[in-house]
Design a protein around this motif. Structure first.
Motif, PDB file in Angstrom:
ATOM      1  N   MET A   1       0.848  -1.183   0.000  1.00 13.01           N
ATOM      2  CA  MET A   1       0.000   0.000   0.000  1.00 13.01           C
ATOM      3  C   MET A   1       0.888   1.240   0.000  1.00 13.01           C
ATOM      4  O   MET A   1       1.885   1.316   0.709  1.00 13.01           O
ATOM      5  CB  MET A   1      -0.908  -0.017   1.216  1.00 13.01           C
ATOM      6  N   VAL A   2       0.508   2.209  -0.781  1.00 12.26           N
ATOM      7  CA  VAL A   2       1.273   3.450  -0.890  1.00 12.26           C
ATOM      8  C   VAL A   2       0.786   4.431   0.168  1.00 12.26           C
ATOM      9  O   VAL A   2      -0.405   4.705   0.275  1.00 12.26           O
ATOM     10  CB  VAL A   2       1.097   4.063  -2.299  1.00 12.26           C
ATOM     11  N   THR A   3       1.720   4.940   0.949  1.00 11.58           N
ATOM     12  CA  THR A   3       1.381   5.937   1.957  1.00 11.58           C
ATOM     13  C   THR A   3       1.613   7.330   1.385  1.00 11.58           C
ATOM     14  O   THR A   3       2.237   7.492   0.324  1.00 11.58           O
ATOM     15  CB  THR A   3       2.241   5.760   3.218  1.00 11.58           C
ATOM     16  N   LEU A   4       1.125   8.327   2.091  1.00  9.10           N
ATOM     17  CA  LEU A   4       1.280   9.714   1.644  1.00  9.10           C
ATOM     18  C   LEU A   4       2.749  10.100   1.559  1.00  9.10           C
ATOM     19  O   LEU A   4       3.174  10.733   0.588  1.00  9.10           O
ATOM     20  CB  LEU A   4       0.526  10.658   2.582  1.00  9.10           C
ATOM     21  N   SER A   5       3.547   9.688   2.515  1.00  4.40           N
ATOM     22  CA  SER A   5       4.969  10.051   2.496  1.00  4.40           C
ATOM     23  C   SER A   5       5.690   9.403   1.311  1.00  4.40           C
ATOM     24  O   SER A   5       6.539  10.035   0.674  1.00  4.40           O
ATOM     25  CB  SER A   5       5.647   9.681   3.812  1.00  4.40           C
ATOM     26  N   ILE A   6       5.334   8.160   0.979  1.00  9.53           N
ATOM     27  CA  ILE A   6       5.948   7.491  -0.170  1.00  9.53           C
ATOM     28  C   ILE A   6       5.532   8.181  -1.461  1.00  9.53           C
ATOM     29  O   ILE A   6       6.359   8.415  -2.349  1.00  9.53           O
ATOM     30  CB  ILE A   6       5.566   5.999  -0.193  1.00  9.53           C
ATOM     31  N   ALA A   7       4.258   8.539  -1.566  1.00  7.99           N
ATOM     32  CA  ALA A   7       3.770   9.222  -2.769  1.00  7.99           C
ATOM     33  C   ALA A   7       4.467  10.569  -2.958  1.00  7.99           C
ATOM     34  O   ALA A   7       4.856  10.922  -4.072  1.00  7.99           O
ATOM     35  CB  ALA A   7       2.256   9.405  -2.688  1.00  7.99           C
ATOM     36  N   LYS A   8       4.648  11.310  -1.876  1.00  5.49           N
ATOM     37  CA  LYS A   8       5.346  12.601  -1.963  1.00  5.49           C
ATOM     38  C   LYS A   8       6.806  12.406  -2.363  1.00  5.49           C
ATOM     39  O   LYS A   8       7.354  13.193  -3.134  1.00  5.49           O
ATOM     40  CB  LYS A   8       5.267  13.349  -0.628  1.00  5.49           C
ATOM     41  N   GLU A   9       7.425  11.365  -1.839  1.00  2.87           N
ATOM     42  CA  GLU A   9       8.818  11.059  -2.175  1.00  2.87           C
ATOM     43  C   GLU A   9       8.957  10.750  -3.667  1.00  2.87           C
ATOM     44  O   GLU A   9       9.869  11.244  -4.333  1.00  2.87           O
ATOM     45  CB  GLU A   9       9.295   9.880  -1.327  1.00  2.87           C
ATOM     46  N   HIS A  10       8.045   9.943  -4.186  1.00  4.14           N
ATOM     47  CA  HIS A  10       8.071   9.615  -5.610  1.00  4.14           C
ATOM     48  C   HIS A  10       7.802  10.852  -6.463  1.00  4.14           C
ATOM     49  O   HIS A  10       8.459  11.059  -7.490  1.00  4.14           O
ATOM     50  CB  HIS A  10       7.044   8.536  -5.940  1.00  4.14           C
ATOM     51  N   THR A  45       3.985  10.616 -15.630  1.00  6.00           N
ATOM     52  CA  THR A  45       4.206  10.004 -14.321  1.00  6.00           C
ATOM     53  C   THR A  45       4.064  11.032 -13.210  1.00  6.00           C
ATOM     54  O   THR A  45       3.553  10.713 -12.131  1.00  6.00           O
ATOM     55  CB  THR A  45       5.593   9.333 -14.273  1.00  6.00           C
ATOM     56  N   ILE A  46       4.477  12.266 -13.452  1.00  3.89           N
ATOM     57  CA  ILE A  46       4.297  13.339 -12.464  1.00  3.89           C
ATOM     58  C   ILE A  46       2.807  13.554 -12.204  1.00  3.89           C
ATOM     59  O   ILE A  46       2.383  13.689 -11.053  1.00  3.89           O
ATOM     60  CB  ILE A  46       4.982  14.643 -12.930  1.00  3.89           C
ATOM     61  N   ARG A  47       2.000  13.576 -13.267  1.00  3.56           N
ATOM     62  CA  ARG A  47       0.549  13.734 -13.092  1.00  3.56           C
ATOM     63  C   ARG A  47      -0.027  12.581 -12.260  1.00  3.56           C
ATOM     64  O   ARG A  47      -0.896  12.788 -11.409  1.00  3.56           O
ATOM     65  CB  ARG A  47      -0.154  13.817 -14.445  1.00  3.56           C
ATOM     66  N   TYR A  48       0.467  11.359 -12.509  1.00  2.39           N
ATOM     67  CA  TYR A  48       0.006  10.206 -11.742  1.00  2.39           C
ATOM     68  C   TYR A  48       0.308  10.385 -10.248  1.00  2.39           C
ATOM     69  O   TYR A  48      -0.581  10.219  -9.404  1.00  2.39           O
ATOM     70  CB  TYR A  48       0.661   8.913 -12.256  1.00  2.39           C
ATOM     71  N   TRP A  49       1.554  10.726  -9.922  1.00  3.47           N
ATOM     72  CA  TRP A  49       1.931  10.850  -8.516  1.00  3.47           C
ATOM     73  C   TRP A  49       1.278  12.065  -7.866  1.00  3.47           C
ATOM     74  O   TRP A  49       0.956  12.028  -6.674  1.00  3.47           O
ATOM     75  CB  TRP A  49       3.449  10.878  -8.346  1.00  3.47           C
ATOM     76  N   GLN A  50       1.042  13.141  -8.634  1.00  7.29           N
ATOM     77  CA  GLN A  50       0.339  14.299  -8.077  1.00  7.29           C
ATOM     78  C   GLN A  50      -1.090  13.903  -7.717  1.00  7.29           C
ATOM     79  O   GLN A  50      -1.598  14.289  -6.664  1.00  7.29           O
ATOM     80  CB  GLN A  50       0.335  15.462  -9.079  1.00  7.29           C
ATOM     81  N   GLY A  51      -1.725  13.123  -8.581  1.00  2.10           N
ATOM     82  CA  GLY A  51      -3.072  12.631  -8.282  1.00  2.10           C
ATOM     83  C   GLY A  51      -3.094  11.740  -7.060  1.00  2.10           C
ATOM     84  O   GLY A  51      -4.013  11.799  -6.241  1.00  2.10           O
ATOM     85  N   MET A  52      -2.079  10.898  -6.935  1.00  7.39           N
ATOM     86  CA  MET A  52      -1.976  10.009  -5.782  1.00  7.39           C
ATOM     87  C   MET A  52      -1.809  10.812  -4.492  1.00  7.39           C
ATOM     88  O   MET A  52      -2.451  10.510  -3.480  1.00  7.39           O
ATOM     89  CB  MET A  52      -0.781   9.093  -5.997  1.00  7.39           C
ATOM     90  N   VAL A  53      -0.946  11.823  -4.523  1.00  7.40           N
ATOM     91  CA  VAL A  53      -0.734  12.669  -3.344  1.00  7.40           C
ATOM     92  C   VAL A  53      -2.036  13.377  -2.974  1.00  7.40           C
ATOM     93  O   VAL A  53      -2.436  13.388  -1.803  1.00  7.40           O
ATOM     94  CB  VAL A  53       0.406  13.692  -3.595  1.00  7.40           C
ATOM     95  N   THR A  54      -2.727  13.931  -3.956  1.00  6.41           N
ATOM     96  CA  THR A  54      -3.989  14.629  -3.701  1.00  6.41           C
ATOM     97  C   THR A  54      -5.019  13.681  -3.109  1.00  6.41           C
ATOM     98  O   THR A  54      -5.705  14.010  -2.136  1.00  6.41           O
ATOM     99  CB  THR A  54      -4.532  15.238  -5.008  1.00  6.41           C
ATOM    100  N   LYS A  55      -5.125  12.486  -3.674  1.00  2.71           N
ATOM    101  CA  LYS A  55      -6.075  11.484  -3.187  1.00  2.71           C
ATOM    102  C   LYS A  55      -5.774  11.098  -1.741  1.00  2.71           C
ATOM    103  O   LYS A  55      -6.677  11.040  -0.897  1.00  2.71           O
ATOM    104  CB  LYS A  55      -6.005  10.256  -4.090  1.00  2.71           C
ATOM    105  N   LEU A  56      -4.501  10.856  -1.438  1.00  3.80           N
ATOM    106  CA  LEU A  56      -4.133  10.447  -0.083  1.00  3.80           C
ATOM    107  C   LEU A  56      -4.275  11.592   0.910  1.00  3.80           C
ATOM    108  O   LEU A  56      -4.642  11.367   2.073  1.00  3.80           O
ATOM    109  CB  LEU A  56      -2.715   9.883  -0.079  1.00  3.80           C
TER     110      LEU A  56
END
Length: 76
Positions: A1-10, A45-56
């Protein structure tokens, strides 16, 4: 599972990769050319991780509850 800190790091890593790619995307040594990466793929990929960060972040802010409601209008 991806956590907020991991998503921000990516996200930060991919933002750094974009910066590196825009300044030094390819170079030539003798007759050989090296291309680092495809800038369009990096931005996708940046858009993907930005969406993930926003979601989390939203999940952490509002909890795991569903924020959607269903309303059925009725004429009484």
């Amino acid at each position: 599972m991806v956590t907020l800190s991991i998503a921000k790091e990516h996200l930060n890593a991919w933002l750094e990769a974009e910066l590196t790619c825009t300044t030094n995307q390819s170079y030539t040594i003798g007759s050989r050319t090296l291309t680092r990466a495809d800038l369009a793929e990096i931005r996708e990929t940046i858009r993907y991780w930005q969406g993930m960060v926003t979601k989390l972040e939203n999940k952490a802010k509002h909890g795991s509850r569903n924020a959607a409601y269903r309303v059925v209008p009725r004429d009484l």
